[in-house]
Write a protein that holds these residues in place. Sequence first.
Motif, PDB file in Angstrom:
ATOM      1  N   TYR A  13      -1.183 -12.059  -3.926  1.00 12.99           N
ATOM      2  CA  TYR A  13      -2.197 -13.032  -4.158  1.00 12.99           C
ATOM      3  C   TYR A  13      -2.021 -14.750  -4.764  1.00 12.99           C
ATOM      4  O   TYR A  13      -0.308 -14.875  -4.014  1.00 12.99           O
ATOM      5  CB  TYR A  13      -2.443 -12.699  -5.367  1.00 12.99           C
ATOM      6  N   ASN A  15      -1.735 -16.877  -5.991  1.00 12.64           N
ATOM      7  CA  ASN A  15      -1.128 -16.803  -7.804  1.00 12.64           C
ATOM      8  C   ASN A  15       0.723 -16.755  -7.104  1.00 12.64           C
ATOM      9  O   ASN A  15       1.217 -17.125  -7.884  1.00 12.64           O
ATOM     10  CB  ASN A  15      -1.418 -17.128  -8.771  1.00 12.64           C
ATOM     11  N   ALA A  19       1.209  -7.753  -5.131  1.00 10.75           N
ATOM     12  CA  ALA A  19       0.430  -7.021  -5.672  1.00 10.75           C
ATOM     13  C   ALA A  19       0.666  -5.414  -4.892  1.00 10.75           C
ATOM     14  O   ALA A  19       0.328  -4.504  -5.665  1.00 10.75           O
ATOM     15  CB  ALA A  19      -1.007  -6.899  -5.531  1.00 10.75           C
ATOM     16  N   ASP A  38      -1.168   3.894 -12.354  1.00 10.87           N
ATOM     17  CA  ASP A  38      -1.710   3.573 -13.823  1.00 10.87           C
ATOM     18  C   ASP A  38      -2.325   1.747 -13.701  1.00 10.87           C
ATOM     19  O   ASP A  38      -2.334   1.669 -12.727  1.00 10.87           O
ATOM     20  CB  ASP A  38      -0.730   3.020 -14.297  1.00 10.87           C
ATOM     21  N   SER A  39      -3.678   1.559 -14.484  1.00  6.79           N
ATOM     22  CA  SER A  39      -4.600   0.274 -14.153  1.00  6.79           C
ATOM     23  C   SER A  39      -3.480  -0.511 -13.625  1.00  6.79           C
ATOM     24  O   SER A  39      -2.192  -0.862 -14.455  1.00  6.79           O
ATOM     25  CB  SER A  39      -4.694  -0.193 -15.890  1.00  6.79           C
ATOM     26  N   GLY A  40      -3.527  -1.415 -12.823  1.00  2.00           N
ATOM     27  CA  GLY A  40      -2.637  -2.862 -11.854  1.00  2.00           C
ATOM     28  C   GLY A  40      -1.753  -2.246 -11.032  1.00  2.00           C
ATOM     29  O   GLY A  40      -0.811  -2.690 -11.217  1.00  2.00           O
ATOM     30  N   CYS A  41      -1.554  -0.898 -10.953  1.00  3.45           N
ATOM     31  CA  CYS A  41      -0.759  -0.426  -9.447  1.00  3.45           C
ATOM     32  C   CYS A  41      -1.246  -1.267  -8.220  1.00  3.45           C
ATOM     33  O   CYS A  41      -0.260  -0.950  -7.572  1.00  3.45           O
ATOM     34  CB  CYS A  41      -0.070   0.929 -10.365  1.00  3.45           C
ATOM     35  N   GLY A  42      -1.831  -1.525  -8.220  1.00  2.00           N
ATOM     36  CA  GLY A  42      -2.189  -1.999  -6.764  1.00  2.00           C
ATOM     37  C   GLY A  42      -3.970  -0.931  -5.782  1.00  2.00           C
ATOM     38  O   GLY A  42      -3.633  -0.908  -4.390  1.00  2.00           O
ATOM     39  N   LYS A  43      -4.569   0.075  -6.740  1.00  2.00           N
ATOM     40  CA  LYS A  43      -5.541   0.581  -5.965  1.00  2.00           C
ATOM     41  C   LYS A  43      -6.322  -0.346  -5.362  1.00  2.00           C
ATOM     42  O   LYS A  43      -6.593   0.185  -4.203  1.00  2.00           O
ATOM     43  CB  LYS A  43      -5.538   1.656  -7.154  1.00  2.00           C
ATOM     44  N   SER A  44      -7.206  -0.949  -6.213  1.00  2.00           N
ATOM     45  CA  SER A  44      -8.064  -1.618  -6.420  1.00  2.00           C
ATOM     46  C   SER A  44      -7.593  -2.508  -4.688  1.00  2.00           C
ATOM     47  O   SER A  44      -8.794  -2.716  -3.840  1.00  2.00           O
ATOM     48  CB  SER A  44      -8.608  -2.445  -7.355  1.00  2.00           C
ATOM     49  N   THR A  45      -6.930  -3.066  -5.032  1.00  2.00           N
ATOM     50  CA  THR A  45      -6.302  -3.793  -3.579  1.00  2.00           C
ATOM     51  C   THR A  45      -6.318  -3.437  -2.904  1.00  2.00           C
ATOM     52  O   THR A  45      -6.168  -4.072  -1.405  1.00  2.00           O
ATOM     53  CB  THR A  45      -4.799  -4.873  -3.805  1.00  2.00           C
TER      54      THR A  45
END
Length: 369
Positions: A13, A15, A19, A38-45
């Motif tokens: 990203y 910043n 990810a 888990d949440s934040g592991c880069g799935k949505s990215t």
Amino acid sequence: MAQLLFKDVNKVYPNGYHAVHDFNMEIKDGEFICLVGDSGCGKSTTLRMIAGLEDITAGEFYIDGKLANQMSSRDRGIAMVFQSYALYPHLTVYENLAFGLTLEGIDADIIEEKVQATAKILGLTDYLERFPRALSGGQCQRVAVGRALIRKVSIFLMDEPLSNLDAKQRVTMRSEIKQIHRSVGATTIYVTHDQTEAMTMSDRIVVMKSGGYVQQIGTPYELYFYPKNLFVAGFIGEPPMNFIRGTVEGGKLVASGLNIDIKPIVKDAKALEGKKVVFAFRPEAIKLEAQPSSYTVTSKVELTELLGDTTNVYATVGEGEGKTNVILKVNPHYAPKMGDSFKFVIPHTASYLFDAETEEVIESDLKRH
Ligand code: ADP
């Protein structure tokens, strides 16, 4: 329909946050793939890179053999279903379903035909004149799926589409989405943090870990019976796999409460001499009645939970510093009581060893069953 190929795909990203690391995968035409972790592991990215909503920082992404890194979202033949449903609140179900087609300037007659056909598949025929506020969560979710379905695309992307539903609705929608996939046949990438959803729906699952690292890609069967490392072993399965830490001495696993001959469960026991390892077995793999062997374990029962078809037994193995909590699934008719000393047997075929340092599974010739 579409075939997707990822070669060393990375996302950093603006910043500076990295990810997704070196995502490599080939997705076959019509496959149903779950990205889980888990949440934040880069799935949505990852999903958003497929959709063209995020740039790919490095690596190559192909759709049907065509490099798609720079392809516009529009040209990718993709429909996306979001967790929030993203329905238009001021439009009826009919208008919500028709919206994309109307924008494309398609004839009203054809739109009518498509809306009716989609509504029929999703059981929405009686709700076409309603506004989203007068629908249940499950019905809103169906409209969201319907909006994707009506466009006859070759790739479906779904980002936690069931997470706003209650447990019962989730189970129903799970099988509905599977049926839709079977009848439509579009390549589907589905993001969830729920391993049960991933296990029940997928042809193959991608397990990701925080920091955007792929841990293992495989069928639900492969991930459950042949996990490659401790992370996957602990992530897939509910209640999770039991882990007992110990050391290999004289061909045996020495751990508090255990003294297990490891030769039957690994390819090369000699190579493990002196190594710190993790012995693992699933709660549902234990047996009560068998010839006592070195795989017989005595535990102390702390708590039991009757679930109906099974009883979860929370127990401890070993004493002192090495005392380890385990969870066992037991037939309710033979379940022990709180405070009991409880003996059980772990079959060889259900026993795993992991390297405590690298967390990788130690090679074994065992056929799991
Ligand atoms: P998941 O879908 O697995 O919950 P995400 O793909 O949404 O995870 O996010 C992965 C990581 O990237 C998270 O740590 C998140 O905070 C970070 N992230 C997501 N979007 C941005 C952004 N626009 N800028 C910087 N970091 C982001």
